[in-house]
Design a protein around this motif. Structure first.
Motif: not given
Lengths: 265, 266
Positions: B160-171, B74-86
């Motif tokens: 949350l830190l990983m989620g930020c990466l989802s704002l700049i990368t597709r990977n 939840s902490g890594i996948f869920g949070v990252t996808m919540s941010i990246g989902g936007d």
């Protein structure tokens, strides 16, 4: 089926495999499943099983490679038709004169072959990090086992890919299917550790027999009889998977032509 | 006061809506497969591997480690996808165009996953009790609850830190999966830290979960809350460091994306 048709199918299989390989090389999820995850599992297992002695190093190399093969079979081969649906090319693929199953065979063979990289990488890891050169007890029998493993994984992939298209509910469970097979197939530990009622489940999974044959010929040699049994089971199960797969592909095409629901997610 | 209430509302609504948006495509079967069946299967694999390596007496070591590791889902996948989902759903420009408090908006994304993580750990420990006879009789419930909360906080900070990466990368899923599996190795969930080489131990010291897993093992063995407080404090600080690093990156990415007009670039 005449020789020309066979040659044509061979060409389709080759080009489908080539395209799948090129496409997978740029897919970070595929690279994770084939390269990173098996290496991490191998590293973990090397540390966990390290006290059991050097012979377990090759056991870990084979086992972690098998996890990579299954992950690839489940997520890449399993999605080989669904992927076409996502990219909107499934209808085109279904309407070509070449049978869909021939195209999918090419894609899946490519996936299985590239997944073997996980075994090679685990082998390299054992040498580089642990300074141990794993040896294979029965190289010839191991090679035969590996070839049959490739065949059986390809047949398994051919079975699950139409299942995922025909039953999206099953595909929704995909994430939950990865580790149970690691457990049931004895990739990293003997299934004797599991409760007895799970044994029949292991027996109907060809990856279990593949792992058994590869472990037996690489480090746990118990005579030719055990290996021959594993080979026979792999061949028999692969034939059953192929028959079931053939029925499923027919159903898939029927649905495509009658219901026109192929692109419905 | 009005601003405070407004921010609180933003935090709550952001938390709720991002969670609903993340799971809107899920059906109960898929949710159960991801949150219950998947972690159970993973736990079974590592417990059997561990007991094969070190004997059946050590099952509780692996059960506790993997039950706490469930939190990282939840902490890594869920949070990252919540941010990246936007980004994937095209709502990022609206988000960055709003005059809303960025910190509330950012941290709100983790709230529901904190609760999910707590639930995951409880389910994991329950599986341990039912399937492997994990004995929780000597555990201080308050201490165990605190450990789970701190673990969910620290992994969500990393998320949350990983989620930020989802704002700049597709990977980002590649990064997420790698981090999750590295946690399996280096957090001590499956190996005694002392068995790792020095470089492995050094990595484990800067990761979330390492200290909460050690604390959980100590408390379940009968240790007191006071004996694990120092470990939990450090784990909390690690989580806070990841959260702040993530927030700073979030602001920097927002600045860069606006300056270069790359908000929706894929």
């Amino acid at each position: 089926m005449n020789l020309k048709t066979l040659r044509d199918y061979g060409r389709v299989i080759f080009y489908a495999a080539e395209m799948a390989l090129r496409s997978n090389l740029t897919d970070s999820f595929v690279l994770f499943g084939i390269l990173v995850q098996p290496i991490i599992i191998a590293l973990l297992a090397f540390w966990m099983l390290g006290d059991r002695g050097g012979e377990y190093i090759i056991f870990v190399v084979i086992g972690s490679g098998m996890t990579g093969l299954w992950t690839s079979c489940l997520f890449i081969s399993g999605n080989s038709i669904t992927q076409e649906r996502w990219t909107g090319t499934l209808e085109l693929m279904v309407s070509t004169p070449t049978p869909v199953s021939v195209i999918v065979i090419g894609k899946i063979l490519s996936n299985v072959l590239q997944s073997l990289a996980s075994m090679v990488l685990s082998y390299t890891l054992a040498i580089v990090i642990f300074g141990y050169v794993p040896t294979i007890n029965q190289p010839v029998l191991f090679t035969i086992s590996l070839l049959l493993t490739i065949l059986s994984y390809a047949c398994f992939g051919l079975l699950i890919s139409p299942v995922f298209v025909l039953n999206p509910d099953v595909q929704r469970l995909q994430n939950g299917l990865e580790f149970p097979v690691y457990v049931l197939c004895g990739f990293m530990f003997p299934i004797a550790l599991l409760p007895g009622w799970t044994t029949p489940l292991s027996y109907i999974l060809s990856p279990y027999w593949a792992a058994r044959a590869l472990h037996a010929t690489s480090s746990q040699w118990n005579g030719l009889g055990e290996v021959a049994l594993s080979w026979a089971a792999m061949v028999a199960l692969s034939l059953i998977y192929l028959m079931l797969s053939s029925l499923l592909f027919k159903r898939l095409l029927r649905r495509a032509r009658l219901d026109a629901t192929l692109n419905i997610q | 006061m009005k601003k405070f209430i407004l921010n609180l509302r933003l935090f709550w609504e952001g938390a709720l809506l991002s969670y609903i948006a993340l799971f809107h495509w899920l059906r109960p079967a898929q949710y159960l497969a991801t949150m219950i069946w998947g972690p159970l299967a993973s736990m079974l694999f590592f417990v059997f591997l561990g007991t094969y390596a070190t004997g059946s007496d050590s099952a509780s070591f692996y059960v506790i480690g993997n039950a706490l590791q469930t939190i990282a889902l939840s902490g890594i996948f869920g949070v990252t996808m919540s941010i990246g989902g936007d980004r994937w759903s095209g709502t990022l420009p609206y988000l960055f165009g709003a005059p809303a408090n960025r910190f509330m908006m950012f941290t709100g994304r983790a709230l529901m996953h904190l609760l999910n993580g707590v639930l995951g750990a409880i389910i994991g420990l329950t599986w341990g009790v039912l399937l492997f006879g994990l004995d929780l009789g000597r555990a201080n419930p308050l201490a165990l609850t605190l450990i789970i909360l701190v673990a969910t906080f620290s992994t969500s900070g990393m998320g949350l830190l990983m989620g930020c990466l989802s704002l700049i990368t597709r990977n980002v899923m590649f990064v997420n999966n790698t981090v999750f599996f590295l946690l399996l190795v280096f957090s001590g969930a499956n190996i005694e830290l002392s068995r790792m080489p020095a470089w492995g131990q050094a990595i484990s010291q800067v990761l979330p979960l390492t200290r909460s897993i050690a604390s959980a093992r100590r408390v379940i063995a009968g240790g007191s809350l006071s004996s694990v407080v120092p470990l939990l404090l450090v784990e909390f600080m690690i989580g806070m460091s990841y959260l702040l690093a993530g927030y700073l990156l979030f602001r920097w990415f927002e600045f860069q994306a606006k300056r270069r007009d790359t908000l929706e670039a894929m």
